[in-house]
Design a protein around this motif. Structure first.
Motif, PDB file in Angstrom:
ATOM      1  N   GLU A 138       8.428  -2.176   1.666  1.00 61.07           N
ATOM      2  CA  GLU A 138       7.116  -2.900   2.340  1.00 61.07           C
ATOM      3  C   GLU A 138       6.138  -2.310   1.883  1.00 61.07           C
ATOM      4  O   GLU A 138       5.076  -3.136   1.227  1.00 61.07           O
ATOM      5  CB  GLU A 138       7.459  -2.958   3.922  1.00 61.07           C
ATOM      6  CG  GLU A 138       6.256  -3.971   4.556  1.00 61.07           C
ATOM      7  CD  GLU A 138       6.490  -3.815   6.021  1.00 61.07           C
ATOM      8  OE1 GLU A 138       6.211  -4.951   6.661  1.00 61.07           O
ATOM      9  OE2 GLU A 138       6.762  -2.948   6.705  1.00 61.07           O
ATOM     10  N   ARG A 139       5.902  -0.890   1.800  1.00 57.55           N
ATOM     11  CA  ARG A 139       4.547  -0.362   1.643  1.00 57.55           C
ATOM     12  C   ARG A 139       4.439  -0.469  -0.070  1.00 57.55           C
ATOM     13  O   ARG A 139       3.226  -0.597  -0.485  1.00 57.55           O
ATOM     14  CB  ARG A 139       4.823   1.082   2.129  1.00 57.55           C
ATOM     15  CG  ARG A 139       3.833   2.024   1.269  1.00 57.55           C
ATOM     16  CD  ARG A 139       2.424   1.814   1.969  1.00 57.55           C
ATOM     17  NE  ARG A 139       1.433   2.722   1.598  1.00 57.55           N
ATOM     18  CZ  ARG A 139      -0.003   2.728   1.968  1.00 57.55           C
ATOM     19  NH1 ARG A 139      -0.399   1.709   2.621  1.00 57.55           N
ATOM     20  NH2 ARG A 139      -0.673   3.756   1.538  1.00 57.55           N
ATOM     21  N   GLU A 142       2.867  -3.856  -0.809  1.00 55.71           N
ATOM     22  CA  GLU A 142       1.722  -3.919  -0.347  1.00 55.71           C
ATOM     23  C   GLU A 142       0.745  -3.375  -1.714  1.00 55.71           C
ATOM     24  O   GLU A 142      -0.159  -4.144  -1.798  1.00 55.71           O
ATOM     25  CB  GLU A 142       1.340  -3.280   0.973  1.00 55.71           C
ATOM     26  CG  GLU A 142       1.781  -3.671   2.021  1.00 55.71           C
ATOM     27  CD  GLU A 142       1.642  -3.002   3.353  1.00 55.71           C
ATOM     28  OE1 GLU A 142       1.050  -1.787   3.249  1.00 55.71           O
ATOM     29  OE2 GLU A 142       1.662  -3.639   4.606  1.00 55.71           O
ATOM     30  N   CYS A 146      -1.930  -5.518  -4.062  1.00 54.71           N
ATOM     31  CA  CYS A 146      -3.599  -4.959  -4.462  1.00 54.71           C
ATOM     32  C   CYS A 146      -3.687  -4.733  -5.609  1.00 54.71           C
ATOM     33  O   CYS A 146      -4.701  -5.218  -6.242  1.00 54.71           O
ATOM     34  CB  CYS A 146      -3.760  -3.666  -3.408  1.00 54.71           C
ATOM     35  SG  CYS A 146      -5.391  -3.447  -3.249  1.00 54.71           S
ATOM     36  N   ARG A 152      -3.192 -11.331   0.594  1.00 57.06           N
ATOM     37  CA  ARG A 152      -2.272 -11.025   1.383  1.00 57.06           C
ATOM     38  C   ARG A 152      -1.427 -12.198   2.006  1.00 57.06           C
ATOM     39  O   ARG A 152      -0.453 -12.041   2.653  1.00 57.06           O
ATOM     40  CB  ARG A 152      -2.686 -10.115   2.736  1.00 57.06           C
ATOM     41  CG  ARG A 152      -3.430 -10.891   3.629  1.00 57.06           C
ATOM     42  CD  ARG A 152      -4.033  -9.808   4.659  1.00 57.06           C
ATOM     43  NE  ARG A 152      -4.650 -10.351   5.937  1.00 57.06           N
ATOM     44  CZ  ARG A 152      -4.324 -11.056   6.942  1.00 57.06           C
ATOM     45  NH1 ARG A 152      -2.952 -10.779   6.833  1.00 57.06           N
ATOM     46  NH2 ARG A 152      -4.825 -11.593   7.835  1.00 57.06           N
ATOM     47  N   MET A 155       2.000 -12.649   0.658  1.00 52.00           N
ATOM     48  CA  MET A 155       3.220 -11.564   0.929  1.00 52.00           C
ATOM     49  C   MET A 155       4.478 -12.059   1.225  1.00 52.00           C
ATOM     50  O   MET A 155       5.272 -11.654   0.898  1.00 52.00           O
ATOM     51  CB  MET A 155       2.661 -10.378   1.765  1.00 52.00           C
ATOM     52  CG  MET A 155       1.659  -9.476   0.897  1.00 52.00           C
ATOM     53  SD  MET A 155       1.094  -7.865   1.784  1.00 52.00           S
ATOM     54  CE  MET A 155       2.584  -6.968   1.454  1.00 52.00           C
ATOM     55  N   ARG A 412       1.959  -3.287  12.098  1.00 56.15           N
ATOM     56  CA  ARG A 412       1.909  -4.359  11.045  1.00 56.15           C
ATOM     57  C   ARG A 412       3.205  -5.226  11.512  1.00 56.15           C
ATOM     58  O   ARG A 412       4.247  -4.281  11.198  1.00 56.15           O
ATOM     59  CB  ARG A 412       1.973  -3.204   9.794  1.00 56.15           C
ATOM     60  CG  ARG A 412       0.824  -2.737   9.424  1.00 56.15           C
ATOM     61  CD  ARG A 412       1.176  -1.601   8.466  1.00 56.15           C
ATOM     62  NE  ARG A 412      -0.301  -0.713   8.374  1.00 56.15           N
ATOM     63  CZ  ARG A 412      -1.287  -1.120   7.417  1.00 56.15           C
ATOM     64  NH1 ARG A 412      -1.090  -2.033   6.735  1.00 56.15           N
ATOM     65  NH2 ARG A 412      -2.152  -0.274   7.377  1.00 56.15           N
ATOM     66  N   VAL A 430      -3.575  -6.390   5.919  1.00 57.58           N
ATOM     67  CA  VAL A 430      -2.288  -5.723   5.502  1.00 57.58           C
ATOM     68  C   VAL A 430      -2.696  -4.336   4.393  1.00 57.58           C
ATOM     69  O   VAL A 430      -1.911  -3.629   4.232  1.00 57.58           O
ATOM     70  CB  VAL A 430      -1.352  -6.603   4.875  1.00 57.58           C
ATOM     71  CG1 VAL A 430      -1.994  -7.049   3.636  1.00 57.58           C
ATOM     72  CG2 VAL A 430       0.030  -6.046   4.802  1.00 57.58           C
ATOM     73  N   PHE A 431      -3.745  -4.602   3.671  1.00 62.77           N
ATOM     74  CA  PHE A 431      -4.406  -3.591   2.997  1.00 62.77           C
ATOM     75  C   PHE A 431      -5.220  -2.437   3.559  1.00 62.77           C
ATOM     76  O   PHE A 431      -5.800  -1.708   2.752  1.00 62.77           O
ATOM     77  CB  PHE A 431      -5.044  -4.154   1.640  1.00 62.77           C
ATOM     78  CG  PHE A 431      -4.324  -5.263   1.128  1.00 62.77           C
ATOM     79  CD1 PHE A 431      -4.478  -6.463   1.093  1.00 62.77           C
ATOM     80  CD2 PHE A 431      -3.258  -4.496   0.598  1.00 62.77           C
ATOM     81  CE1 PHE A 431      -3.758  -7.455   0.284  1.00 62.77           C
ATOM     82  CE2 PHE A 431      -2.285  -5.733  -0.316  1.00 62.77           C
ATOM     83  CZ  PHE A 431      -2.497  -6.970  -0.331  1.00 62.77           C
TER      84      PHE A 431
END
Length: 439
Positions: A138-139, A142, A146, A152, A155, A412, A430-431
């Motif tokens: 998930e990270r 992200e 970006c 976002r 996503m 989140r 989310v960022f």
């Protein structure tokens, strides 16, 4: 998610005591190894919050276990993990996710350190993301979003996949990474197999294309995947359509290319590798595709003629994945898992028949079917104006503290994979947790 425990091994501790180690497989691939005591502690933590929502936990044995008892415990632990992971409130709870992250790190003994993760695009280009080895999928997604300047809001329509056989633009999708899986660790565990992590769309409904195409970056990502799928033969246009597509490709008209592609048979389908199907006759070589409306099966008959069968999704009552064993023949060793994917289909007049496909991508086909079913359910709810999601108190609690190292002040939510399953929320960006050094 499909958890299995096909392998157990006996080990000896420092005092000479014997204990069992369970090899936990997720969607057909080794995720981590655990002792009974590890899973027992997880159950204690979960039971404090979820109580009777949890299935019964396999009992302790205070005497030496026979081979039969050991195998019974293995099966009960497997069923426990399957039932727990089937409950979305539990499987997305921070304790459950952090536990699996910790187990992955300990199993493969990979220390936490900064590293450069390459994420493959469908056209063969790579995005380099500065991550930590302990960052979950998930990270990583992200950060890739970006880097690609994708909004976002999109996503939920893309995911990270593990692919292999990257050669001349050809590759095979192995599995979709769960949000808590560690991409860096997953690649290290593949034993030098030519695997990479790829970002791909994770939806089947062709109507969602229009939402993604509203963003220029989303349009580009859909376009390069469509071109890649066409080159690999996942969908085959007619000569007239191919001529139009080639012309639009040469002139760089991406939106127009996708509009023509949407009219091509099997566009947007996910294709598995050549496998063995028992329809129309046993042991038939086949190419299986999963789409929004159908499972398409093109089999090669003994006469070398191809027969194409369309199984409508609306007539599929249920499906299952069956683990047939380990190819090594030794249940205490790692090896290739033999699998089959089956679904029960209605031929009319209430006549039901099981169709079986022998393929190592059985779990992947099941993942695709889950996604298709979820999209249909969400659309039906949306059409009837009944889209309400009740969030119990326990689900609100789970948001707190999940992936704390993301440096977010608010919770989140895990990525929503369905277009209309969750209404827009005013959660934090989310960022928000990504700093300049992460890019």
């Amino acid at each position: 998610m499909h958890f299995n425990i096909p392998v157990i091994e006996e080990q000896i501790d420092q005092l000479g005591g014997r204990f069992m180690v369970y090899h936990i497989y997720l969607d057909g691939f080794l995720c981590c190894k655990m002792r009974y005591s590890d899973i027992y502690r997880l159950d204690e933590e979960l039971r404090r919050v979820f109580g009777d929502c949890l299935p019964p936990f396999p009992p302790k044995y205070y005497l030496s276990m026979t081979e039969t008892i050991a195998d019974k415990r293995r099966l009960l632990l497997e069923q426990y993990l399957q039932k727990v992971s089937a409950n979305a409130s539990i499987s997305t709870y921070d304790v459950f996710c952090m536990f699996l992250i910790k187990m992955q790190q300990e199993t493969f003994n990979i220390p936490v350190h900064n590293c450069l993760q390459e994420v493959l695009l469908p056209d063969g280009h790579k995005v380099k993301a500065d991550i930590q080895s302990s960052d979950p999928a998930e990270r990583v997604l992200e950060i890739v979003f970006c880097k690609l300047e994708l909004p976002r809001q999109l996503m939920g329509y893309f995911s990270l996949f593990l692919v292999e056989g990257i050669n001349g633009g050809q590759y095979s999708v192995l599995k979709k990474l769960a949000p808590f899986e560690l991409p860096y660790v997953s690649l290290k565990s593949m034993n030098d197999e030519p695997c990479m992590v790829m970002i791909r769309k994770s939806f089947f409904d062709p109507e969602i294309d229009q939402t993604v195409m509203a963003s220029s970056c989303g349009l580009n990502l859909l376009y390069i995947q469509a071109v890649s799928d066409m080159e690999m033969g996942c969908w085959t246009p007619t000569n007239e359509q191919l001529e139009k597509l080639r012309l639009l490709q040469e002139t760089g008209q991406k939106k127009e290319f996708l509009e023509v592609a949407q009219q091509v048979k099997h566009y947007g389908y996910e294709q598995a590798e050549v496998c063995i199907c028992d329809h129309p006759v046993p042991n038939s070589p086949a190419v299986v595709r999963v789409g929004y409306e159908e499972i398409n099966c093109c089999t090669q008959l003994l006469s070398n003629q191809a027969e194409e069968t369309s199984f409508e999704i609306s007539k599929v009552r249920c499906w299952s994945v069956r683990l047939l064993g380990i190819s090594t023949g030794n249940p205490s060793e790692e090896g290739d898992i033999k699998l089959e994917f089956s679904f029960e289909y209605c031929y009319g007049n209430d006549t039901w028949k099981w169709i079986t496909i022998h393929t190592h991508q059985a779990f992947l086909l099941s993942t695709f079917m889950n996604q298709v079913g979820a999209e249909h359910a969400a659309k039906n709810l949306d059409m009837h104006g009944e889209m309400q999601i009740e969030v119990p108190d326990v689900q609100i609690k789970k948001k707190q503290g999940f992936f704390k190292y993301m440096k977010a002040d608010k919770a989140r939510p895990l990525l929503t994979r369905i277009k209309s399953a969750v209404q827009g929320s005013k959660e934090d960006d989310v960022f928000e947790g990504i700093e300049d050094k992460d890019l």
